[in-house]
Write a protein that holds these residues in place. Structure first.
Motif, PDB file in Angstrom:
ATOM      1  N   PHE A 169       0.815  -1.211   0.000  1.00 57.52           N
ATOM      2  CA  PHE A 169       0.000   0.000   0.000  1.00 57.52           C
ATOM      3  C   PHE A 169       0.855   1.271   0.000  1.00 57.52           C
ATOM      4  O   PHE A 169       0.316   2.360   0.126  1.00 57.52           O
ATOM      5  N   ALA A 170       2.130   1.101  -0.147  1.00 57.07           N
ATOM      6  CA  ALA A 170       3.008   2.272  -0.201  1.00 57.07           C
ATOM      7  C   ALA A 170       2.981   2.875  -1.611  1.00 57.07           C
ATOM      8  O   ALA A 170       2.691   2.204  -2.614  1.00 57.07           O
ATOM      9  N   GLU A 171       3.264   4.149  -1.719  1.00 57.49           N
ATOM     10  CA  GLU A 171       3.327   4.856  -3.008  1.00 57.49           C
ATOM     11  C   GLU A 171       4.758   5.275  -3.297  1.00 57.49           C
ATOM     12  O   GLU A 171       5.544   5.501  -2.366  1.00 57.49           O
ATOM     13  N   MET A 172       5.079   5.373  -4.567  1.00 53.91           N
ATOM     14  CA  MET A 172       6.404   5.827  -4.991  1.00 53.91           C
ATOM     15  C   MET A 172       6.210   6.957  -5.998  1.00 53.91           C
ATOM     16  O   MET A 172       5.378   6.865  -6.907  1.00 53.91           O
ATOM     17  N   TYR A 173       7.018   8.006  -5.828  1.00 49.38           N
ATOM     18  CA  TYR A 173       6.898   9.193  -6.678  1.00 49.38           C
ATOM     19  C   TYR A 173       8.027   9.208  -7.716  1.00 49.38           C
ATOM     20  O   TYR A 173       9.170   8.863  -7.412  1.00 49.38           O
ATOM     21  N   VAL A 174       7.664   9.631  -8.934  1.00 51.49           N
ATOM     22  CA  VAL A 174       8.581   9.572 -10.076  1.00 51.49           C
ATOM     23  C   VAL A 174       8.762  10.974 -10.654  1.00 51.49           C
ATOM     24  O   VAL A 174       7.772  11.677 -10.917  1.00 51.49           O
ATOM     25  N   ASP A 175      10.015  11.346 -10.867  1.00 50.21           N
ATOM     26  CA  ASP A 175      10.353  12.603 -11.531  1.00 50.21           C
ATOM     27  C   ASP A 175      10.796  12.267 -12.950  1.00 50.21           C
ATOM     28  O   ASP A 175      11.785  11.564 -13.162  1.00 50.21           O
ATOM     29  N   LEU A 176      10.072  12.766 -13.931  1.00 52.23           N
ATOM     30  CA  LEU A 176      10.374  12.466 -15.340  1.00 52.23           C
ATOM     31  C   LEU A 176      11.369  13.444 -15.952  1.00 52.23           C
ATOM     32  O   LEU A 176      11.767  13.262 -17.106  1.00 52.23           O
ATOM     33  N   ASP A 177      11.806  14.466 -15.230  1.00 58.29           N
ATOM     34  CA  ASP A 177      12.757  15.423 -15.794  1.00 58.29           C
ATOM     35  C   ASP A 177      14.164  14.839 -15.857  1.00 58.29           C
ATOM     36  O   ASP A 177      14.908  15.124 -16.793  1.00 58.29           O
ATOM     37  N   GLU A 178      14.558  14.008 -14.875  1.00 58.63           N
ATOM     38  CA  GLU A 178      15.958  13.530 -14.880  1.00 58.63           C
ATOM     39  C   GLU A 178      16.202  12.336 -15.797  1.00 58.63           C
ATOM     40  O   GLU A 178      17.204  12.374 -16.526  1.00 58.63           O
ATOM     41  N   PRO A 179      15.504  11.203 -15.736  1.00 60.27           N
ATOM     42  CA  PRO A 179      14.399  10.835 -14.845  1.00 60.27           C
ATOM     43  C   PRO A 179      14.927  10.178 -13.565  1.00 60.27           C
ATOM     44  O   PRO A 179      16.049   9.697 -13.513  1.00 60.27           O
ATOM     45  N   ARG A 180      14.041  10.127 -12.544  1.00 59.84           N
ATOM     46  CA  ARG A 180      14.430   9.555 -11.256  1.00 59.84           C
ATOM     47  C   ARG A 180      13.189   9.000 -10.556  1.00 59.84           C
ATOM     48  O   ARG A 180      12.120   9.599 -10.594  1.00 59.84           O
ATOM     49  N   ALA A 181      13.371   7.831  -9.883  1.00 57.39           N
ATOM     50  CA  ALA A 181      12.297   7.217  -9.097  1.00 57.39           C
ATOM     51  C   ALA A 181      12.538   7.475  -7.609  1.00 57.39           C
ATOM     52  O   ALA A 181      13.663   7.753  -7.189  1.00 57.39           O
ATOM     53  N   ASN A 182      11.427   7.351  -6.848  1.00 58.99           N
ATOM     54  CA  ASN A 182      11.485   7.501  -5.392  1.00 58.99           C
ATOM     55  C   ASN A 182      12.003   8.882  -4.967  1.00 58.99           C
ATOM     56  O   ASN A 182      12.965   9.026  -4.228  1.00 58.99           O
ATOM     57  N   VAL A 183      11.323   9.909  -5.484  1.00 61.43           N
ATOM     58  CA  VAL A 183      11.655  11.293  -5.136  1.00 61.43           C
ATOM     59  C   VAL A 183      10.577  11.835  -4.209  1.00 61.43           C
ATOM     60  O   VAL A 183       9.581  11.153  -3.904  1.00 61.43           O
ATOM     61  N   GLY A 184      10.743  13.068  -3.766  1.00 63.11           N
ATOM     62  CA  GLY A 184       9.740  13.705  -2.922  1.00 63.11           C
ATOM     63  C   GLY A 184       8.488  14.074  -3.699  1.00 63.11           C
ATOM     64  O   GLY A 184       8.484  14.229  -4.929  1.00 63.11           O
ATOM     65  N   LEU A 185       7.412  14.245  -2.964  1.00 63.14           N
ATOM     66  CA  LEU A 185       6.128  14.563  -3.604  1.00 63.14           C
ATOM     67  C   LEU A 185       6.175  15.890  -4.345  1.00 63.14           C
ATOM     68  O   LEU A 185       5.569  16.046  -5.411  1.00 63.14           O
ATOM     69  N   GLY A 186       6.919  16.857  -3.827  1.00 62.89           N
ATOM     70  CA  GLY A 186       6.924  18.182  -4.436  1.00 62.89           C
ATOM     71  C   GLY A 186       7.549  18.233  -5.827  1.00 62.89           C
ATOM     72  O   GLY A 186       7.212  19.102  -6.633  1.00 62.89           O
ATOM     73  N   SER A 187       8.446  17.315  -6.142  1.00 65.52           N
ATOM     74  CA  SER A 187       9.122  17.321  -7.444  1.00 65.52           C
ATOM     75  C   SER A 187       8.671  16.180  -8.348  1.00 65.52           C
ATOM     76  O   SER A 187       9.300  15.905  -9.374  1.00 65.52           O
ATOM     77  N   SER A 188       7.590  15.509  -8.001  1.00 67.09           N
ATOM     78  CA  SER A 188       7.167  14.331  -8.766  1.00 67.09           C
ATOM     79  C   SER A 188       6.222  14.714  -9.898  1.00 67.09           C
ATOM     80  O   SER A 188       5.519  15.738  -9.846  1.00 67.09           O
ATOM     81  N   ASP A 189       6.216  13.848 -10.932  1.00 62.44           N
ATOM     82  CA  ASP A 189       5.277  13.975 -12.053  1.00 62.44           C
ATOM     83  C   ASP A 189       4.259  12.839 -12.056  1.00 62.44           C
ATOM     84  O   ASP A 189       3.146  13.015 -12.558  1.00 62.44           O
ATOM     85  N   LEU A 190       4.668  11.678 -11.521  1.00 65.01           N
ATOM     86  CA  LEU A 190       3.785  10.518 -11.439  1.00 65.01           C
ATOM     87  C   LEU A 190       3.802   9.969 -10.019  1.00 65.01           C
ATOM     88  O   LEU A 190       4.824   9.999  -9.332  1.00 65.01           O
ATOM     89  N   THR A 191       2.646   9.418  -9.615  1.00 64.20           N
ATOM     90  CA  THR A 191       2.544   8.690  -8.347  1.00 64.20           C
ATOM     91  C   THR A 191       2.208   7.235  -8.670  1.00 64.20           C
ATOM     92  O   THR A 191       1.167   6.959  -9.302  1.00 64.20           O
ATOM     93  N   PHE A 192       3.100   6.306  -8.262  1.00 64.53           N
ATOM     94  CA  PHE A 192       2.913   4.882  -8.561  1.00 64.53           C
ATOM     95  C   PHE A 192       2.353   4.173  -7.339  1.00 64.53           C
ATOM     96  O   PHE A 192       2.809   4.373  -6.203  1.00 64.53           O
TER      97      PHE A 192
END
Length: 291
Positions: A169-192
């Motif tokens: 039930f955990a969520e992981m945030y994804v930043d598509l600019d770098e790209p990078r997984a498991n980032v903070g909510l403020g810099s994310s583009d997707l929530t998995f």
């Protein structure tokens, strides 16, 4: 016995004996006096011959009249030609006016130089040198319009991301600019979210992020932009992930401006999904120009 009177001689002054028909007319009297002729009266006098001066005047008048007629005909012909040329010019002007709108130039104050900046009515110049309709200026903070004239620049290609949350039930945030997984909510583009109980793993778009499921392999950035405009993903919608599926995603324009970074278009492929709900994504991104 009566004696006959001696014959009297006719006096020279006596009038001439009138001429009797059938007799020879008398000779003119002595002294050269001309005997008037019967046809010498004004009523029976034969017409006199025309004088040479009058004939020359008549010929001169006829020549002048002929020249005047020729000049009048030439003037009439010139008027007809001029009227025909004016009618053709008006027809050409009407055709040109029907094909293109009339642009009324604005008055420029005396002594001021014309500005080199294009006016709103001027056609926009395309990258290939052509012209198109001028676009209205956009408001501050509004993203540029993406169309066939947009020149994209590749940011990265076929970058892999593995999404494997520690808990179901955990969520992981994804930043598509770098790209990078498991980032903070403020810099994310997707929530998995793995969604272990039922259904398939899914993603949700971040704030200001747009996307479309109408994607396929090999799409170009403008094709992604068209898909996002025609078939967007609804806000806060849960998008299920399936192996072999594709997504088009445009990052947040507002966040990119805050970071002084580029706005980006991303094409995402779902490469694999494991039994433990671990998902592997492959992403290709392009920078979107500001203008």
């Amino acid at each position: 016995m009566n004696q006959s009177d001696p014959p009297q001689e006719s006096s020279a002054n006596s009038p001439a004996t009138p001429h009797q028909p059938g007799t020879t007319p008398p000779s003119p009297p002595v002294g050269g006096t001309e005997v008037p002729q019967p046809w010498a009266s004004s009523a029976t006098r034969p017409p006199s011959a025309p004088s040479p001066g009058g004939s020359r005047r008549n010929r001169f008048g006829a020549v002048v009249l002929g020249i005047a007629v020729l000049a009048l005909l030439a003037s009439f012909g010139s008027a007809v030609v001029s009227w025909r040329a004016l009618d053709q010019a008006r027809t050409a002007r009407d055709i040109a006016s029907a094909r293109s709108p009339i642009v009324v130039p604005t008055a420029t104050p005396a002594g001021s130089e014309s500005s080199s900046l294009p006016s709103p009515s001027d056609p926009a110049v395309t990258p290939d040198g052509g012209t198109g309709p001028a676009e209205a200026p956009r408001s501050p903070g509004q993203p540029p319009v993406l169309n066939e004239r947009t020149v994209y620049q590749e940011k990265y290609e076929a970058q892999s991301l593995t999404l494997n949350p520690a808990k179901c039930f955990a969520e992981m945030y994804v930043d598509l600019d770098e790209p990078r997984a498991n980032v903070g909510l403020g810099s994310s583009d997707l929530t998995f979210s793995p969604d272990c109980q039922a259904g398939a793993p899914y993603v949700q778009l971040g704030a200001g992020v747009d996307g479309s499921e109408m994607a396929r392999a090999g799409m170009r950035p403008q094709e992604c932009a068209d898909a996002i405009r025609a078939a967007p993903i609804a806000e806060n919608a849960e998008v299920p992930l399936r192996k072999g599926s594709w997504l088009c995603v445009s990052t947040s324009y507002a966040k990119a401006r805050e970071r002084r970074d580029d706005w980006r278009m991303v094409l995402i492929e779902v490469v694999s999904i494991s039994n433990e709900r671990s998902v592997v994504l492959r992403a290709t991104a392009w920078n979107i120009p500001e203008d």
